[in-house]
Write a protein that holds these residues in place. Structure first.
Motif, PDB file in Angstrom:
ATOM      1  N   SER A 272       0.702  -1.017  -0.155  1.00  0.00           N
ATOM      2  CA  SER A 272      -0.228   0.072  -0.432  1.00  0.00           C
ATOM      3  C   SER A 272       0.774   1.554  -0.656  1.00  0.00           C
ATOM      4  O   SER A 272       0.078   2.364  -0.278  1.00  0.00           O
ATOM      5  CB  SER A 272      -1.278  -0.217   1.089  1.00  0.00           C
ATOM      6  N   GLY A 273       1.984   0.727  -0.626  1.00  0.00           N
ATOM      7  CA  GLY A 273       2.870   2.053  -0.184  1.00  0.00           C
ATOM      8  C   GLY A 273       3.218   3.067  -1.445  1.00  0.00           C
ATOM      9  O   GLY A 273       3.146   2.150  -2.181  1.00  0.00           O
ATOM     10  N   GLU A 274       4.402   3.893  -0.928  1.00  0.00           N
ATOM     11  CA  GLU A 274       4.056   4.691  -2.442  1.00  0.00           C
ATOM     12  C   GLU A 274       5.832   5.522  -2.449  1.00  0.00           C
ATOM     13  O   GLU A 274       5.829   5.522  -1.279  1.00  0.00           O
ATOM     14  CB  GLU A 274       3.604   6.408  -2.285  1.00  0.00           C
ATOM     15  N   ILE A 275       5.990   5.271  -3.756  1.00  0.00           N
ATOM     16  CA  ILE A 275       7.688   5.210  -4.110  1.00  0.00           C
ATOM     17  C   ILE A 275       7.670   6.831  -4.806  1.00  0.00           C
ATOM     18  O   ILE A 275       6.784   6.284  -6.450  1.00  0.00           O
ATOM     19  CB  ILE A 275       8.505   4.443  -3.999  1.00  0.00           C
ATOM     20  N   ARG A 276       8.461   7.731  -4.520  1.00  0.00           N
ATOM     21  CA  ARG A 276       8.339   8.638  -5.750  1.00  0.00           C
ATOM     22  C   ARG A 276       9.704   8.959  -5.677  1.00  0.00           C
ATOM     23  O   ARG A 276      10.451   9.213  -4.763  1.00  0.00           O
ATOM     24  CB  ARG A 276       8.052  10.482  -5.521  1.00  0.00           C
ATOM     25  N   VAL A 277      10.206   9.100  -6.872  1.00  0.00           N
ATOM     26  CA  VAL A 277      11.401   9.673  -7.572  1.00  0.00           C
ATOM     27  C   VAL A 277      11.903  11.135  -7.629  1.00  0.00           C
ATOM     28  O   VAL A 277      10.763  11.336  -8.585  1.00  0.00           O
ATOM     29  CB  VAL A 277      12.814   9.239  -8.395  1.00  0.00           C
ATOM     30  N   TYR A 278      12.519  11.989  -6.871  1.00  0.00           N
ATOM     31  CA  TYR A 278      12.892  13.930  -7.484  1.00  0.00           C
ATOM     32  C   TYR A 278      13.951  13.394  -7.802  1.00  0.00           C
ATOM     33  O   TYR A 278      14.810  13.539  -7.696  1.00  0.00           O
ATOM     34  CB  TYR A 278      12.506  14.143  -6.318  1.00  0.00           C
ATOM     35  N   ILE A 279      14.388  14.438  -8.866  1.00  0.00           N
ATOM     36  CA  ILE A 279      15.456  14.554  -9.075  1.00  0.00           C
ATOM     37  C   ILE A 279      15.936  16.054  -9.966  1.00  0.00           C
ATOM     38  O   ILE A 279      14.853  16.782 -10.600  1.00  0.00           O
ATOM     39  CB  ILE A 279      16.219  13.737 -10.773  1.00  0.00           C
ATOM     40  N   GLU A 280      16.804  17.072  -9.409  1.00  0.00           N
ATOM     41  CA  GLU A 280      16.945  18.318  -9.457  1.00  0.00           C
ATOM     42  C   GLU A 280      18.729  18.526 -10.171  1.00  0.00           C
ATOM     43  O   GLU A 280      19.605  17.496  -9.400  1.00  0.00           O
ATOM     44  CB  GLU A 280      16.220  19.059  -8.740  1.00  0.00           C
ATOM     45  N   SER A 281      18.760  19.816 -10.122  1.00  0.00           N
ATOM     46  CA  SER A 281      20.362  19.920 -10.722  1.00  0.00           C
ATOM     47  C   SER A 281      20.720  20.110  -9.403  1.00  0.00           C
ATOM     48  O   SER A 281      22.075  20.012  -8.523  1.00  0.00           O
ATOM     49  CB  SER A 281      20.060  21.480 -11.588  1.00  0.00           C
ATOM     50  N   LYS A 282      20.557  21.517  -8.404  1.00  0.00           N
ATOM     51  CA  LYS A 282      21.288  21.717  -7.389  1.00  0.00           C
ATOM     52  C   LYS A 282      20.155  21.615  -6.282  1.00  0.00           C
ATOM     53  O   LYS A 282      19.434  21.561  -6.447  1.00  0.00           O
ATOM     54  CB  LYS A 282      21.719  22.984  -7.036  1.00  0.00           C
ATOM     55  N   CYS A 283      20.535  21.685  -4.968  1.00  0.00           N
ATOM     56  CA  CYS A 283      20.390  21.322  -3.606  1.00  0.00           C
ATOM     57  C   CYS A 283      20.486  22.140  -3.151  1.00  0.00           C
ATOM     58  O   CYS A 283      21.516  23.432  -2.419  1.00  0.00           O
ATOM     59  CB  CYS A 283      20.829  20.429  -2.755  1.00  0.00           C
ATOM     60  N   ARG A 284      19.305  23.354  -2.883  1.00  0.00           N
ATOM     61  CA  ARG A 284      19.080  24.561  -2.290  1.00  0.00           C
ATOM     62  C   ARG A 284      19.761  24.370  -0.745  1.00  0.00           C
ATOM     63  O   ARG A 284      19.778  25.625   0.285  1.00  0.00           O
ATOM     64  CB  ARG A 284      16.863  24.700  -1.712  1.00  0.00           C
ATOM     65  N   TYR A 285      19.927  23.753   0.211  1.00  0.00           N
ATOM     66  CA  TYR A 285      20.306  23.385   1.683  1.00  0.00           C
ATOM     67  C   TYR A 285      21.575  22.712   1.754  1.00  0.00           C
ATOM     68  O   TYR A 285      22.070  21.581   0.616  1.00  0.00           O
ATOM     69  CB  TYR A 285      19.490  22.850   2.069  1.00  0.00           C
ATOM     70  N   VAL A 286      22.089  22.479   2.596  1.00  0.00           N
ATOM     71  CA  VAL A 286      23.855  22.241   2.950  1.00  0.00           C
ATOM     72  C   VAL A 286      23.100  20.395   3.060  1.00  0.00           C
ATOM     73  O   VAL A 286      23.321  19.332   2.417  1.00  0.00           O
ATOM     74  CB  VAL A 286      24.153  22.325   3.696  1.00  0.00           C
ATOM     75  N   SER A 287      21.887  20.416   3.792  1.00  0.00           N
ATOM     76  CA  SER A 287      21.220  18.715   3.550  1.00  0.00           C
ATOM     77  C   SER A 287      20.771  18.578   2.940  1.00  0.00           C
ATOM     78  O   SER A 287      19.036  19.340   2.464  1.00  0.00           O
ATOM     79  CB  SER A 287      20.816  18.515   4.759  1.00  0.00           C
ATOM     80  N   ALA A 288      20.995  17.208   2.182  1.00  0.00           N
ATOM     81  CA  ALA A 288      20.008  16.593   0.919  1.00  0.00           C
ATOM     82  C   ALA A 288      18.809  16.582   1.486  1.00  0.00           C
ATOM     83  O   ALA A 288      17.975  16.150   1.143  1.00  0.00           O
ATOM     84  CB  ALA A 288      21.038  15.295   0.265  1.00  0.00           C
ATOM     85  N   ILE A 289      19.006  15.737   2.946  1.00  0.00           N
ATOM     86  CA  ILE A 289      17.426  15.010   3.735  1.00  0.00           C
ATOM     87  C   ILE A 289      16.750  16.643   3.848  1.00  0.00           C
ATOM     88  O   ILE A 289      15.388  16.585   3.736  1.00  0.00           O
ATOM     89  CB  ILE A 289      18.089  14.527   5.357  1.00  0.00           C
ATOM     90  N   ASP A 290      16.921  17.333   4.656  1.00  0.00           N
ATOM     91  CA  ASP A 290      16.662  18.898   4.820  1.00  0.00           C
ATOM     92  C   ASP A 290      15.054  19.207   3.261  1.00  0.00           C
ATOM     93  O   ASP A 290      14.466  19.284   3.243  1.00  0.00           O
ATOM     94  CB  ASP A 290      16.813  19.972   4.969  1.00  0.00           C
ATOM     95  N   ARG A 291      16.448  19.627   1.970  1.00  0.00           N
ATOM     96  CA  ARG A 291      15.538  19.681   1.111  1.00  0.00           C
ATOM     97  C   ARG A 291      14.536  18.088   0.894  1.00  0.00           C
ATOM     98  O   ARG A 291      13.672  18.575   0.245  1.00  0.00           O
ATOM     99  CB  ARG A 291      16.441  19.628  -0.359  1.00  0.00           C
ATOM    100  N   ALA A 292      15.085  16.776   0.582  1.00  0.00           N
ATOM    101  CA  ALA A 292      14.041  15.727   0.616  1.00  0.00           C
ATOM    102  C   ALA A 292      12.703  16.460   1.361  1.00  0.00           C
ATOM    103  O   ALA A 292      11.874  15.692   0.668  1.00  0.00           O
ATOM    104  CB  ALA A 292      14.506  14.634   0.883  1.00  0.00           C
ATOM    105  N   SER A 293      12.805  16.252   3.016  1.00  0.00           N
ATOM    106  CA  SER A 293      11.737  16.407   3.453  1.00  0.00           C
ATOM    107  C   SER A 293      11.001  17.545   3.168  1.00  0.00           C
ATOM    108  O   SER A 293       9.321  17.757   3.184  1.00  0.00           O
ATOM    109  CB  SER A 293      12.490  16.544   4.537  1.00  0.00           C
ATOM    110  N   GLU A 294      11.543  19.137   2.186  1.00  0.00           N
ATOM    111  CA  GLU A 294      10.810  19.865   1.725  1.00  0.00           C
ATOM    112  C   GLU A 294       9.726  19.427   0.796  1.00  0.00           C
ATOM    113  O   GLU A 294       8.629  19.430   1.023  1.00  0.00           O
ATOM    114  CB  GLU A 294      11.493  21.473   1.601  1.00  0.00           C
ATOM    115  N   ILE A 295      10.278  19.040   0.018  1.00  0.00           N
ATOM    116  CA  ILE A 295       9.932  18.221  -1.307  1.00  0.00           C
ATOM    117  C   ILE A 295       8.471  17.231  -1.439  1.00  0.00           C
ATOM    118  O   ILE A 295       7.649  17.547  -1.494  1.00  0.00           O
ATOM    119  CB  ILE A 295      10.959  17.348  -2.492  1.00  0.00           C
TER     120      ILE A 295
END
Length: 152
Positions: free
Chosen positions: A32-55
């Motif tokens: 029942s889970g869902e998986i998404r993939v998000y690809i961008e050029s640059k990360c707005r934050y130092v931490s990718a996990i913070d950016r992933a959380s925002e997205i």
């Protein structure tokens, strides 16, 4: 050693993108889970996990019934990767699972096997989702699109 090539190769070609979408569909058939993939050029934050959380929030992924959506995030030029799971699946797997999956992806990325690394992570996340949130034919529905999201 960088995990994304500095060559001018397109990050994913159409066949690789199709393979990734097929991997998402296959993984979601058993959960029942869902998986998404998000690809961008640059990360707005130092931490990718913070950016992933925002997205994750922007894409409204927290709206799944069981809070079991997972976002796989890549910032190609900044060479950052993260996997962010909603609290339903995160409580079941913990940080170690996500960190292990990121490490496995990076091993493939170092060899420029981007689609392979993503498909393997999607498969592994799908297995964890299947284990903790198995598919129920009577109640489950595809709550989020299966396409790859390309940011700026």
């Amino acid at each position: 050693m960088p995990f994304f090539s500095s060559s001018k190769r397109t990050f994913l070609d159409s066949h690789e993108s199709a393979d990734i979408i097929a991997a998402i569909k296959q993984a979601e058939r058993r959960t029942s889970g869902e998986i998404r993939v998000y690809i961008e050029s640059k990360c707005r934050y130092v931490s990718a996990i913070d950016r992933a959380s925002e997205i994750f929030d922007v894409l409204k992924m927290e709206r799944t019934d069981n809070h079991n959506a997972v976002l796989i995030y890549l910032a190609v030029k900044d060479r950052q990767v993260a996997i962010f799971g909603d609290h339903g699946i995160h409580q079941k797997t913990g940080d170690a699972f996500w960190e292990k999956e990121v490490a496995h992806m990076l091993e493939h990325f170092k060899q420029e096997h981007y689609a392979t690394g993503l498909c393997k992570a999607i498969n592994d996340v799908g297995e964890a989702l299947h284990y903790h949130f198995p598919y129920d034919n009577e109640t489950d529905k595809n709550e989020l699109p299966d396409d790859i999201i390309f940011g700026k």
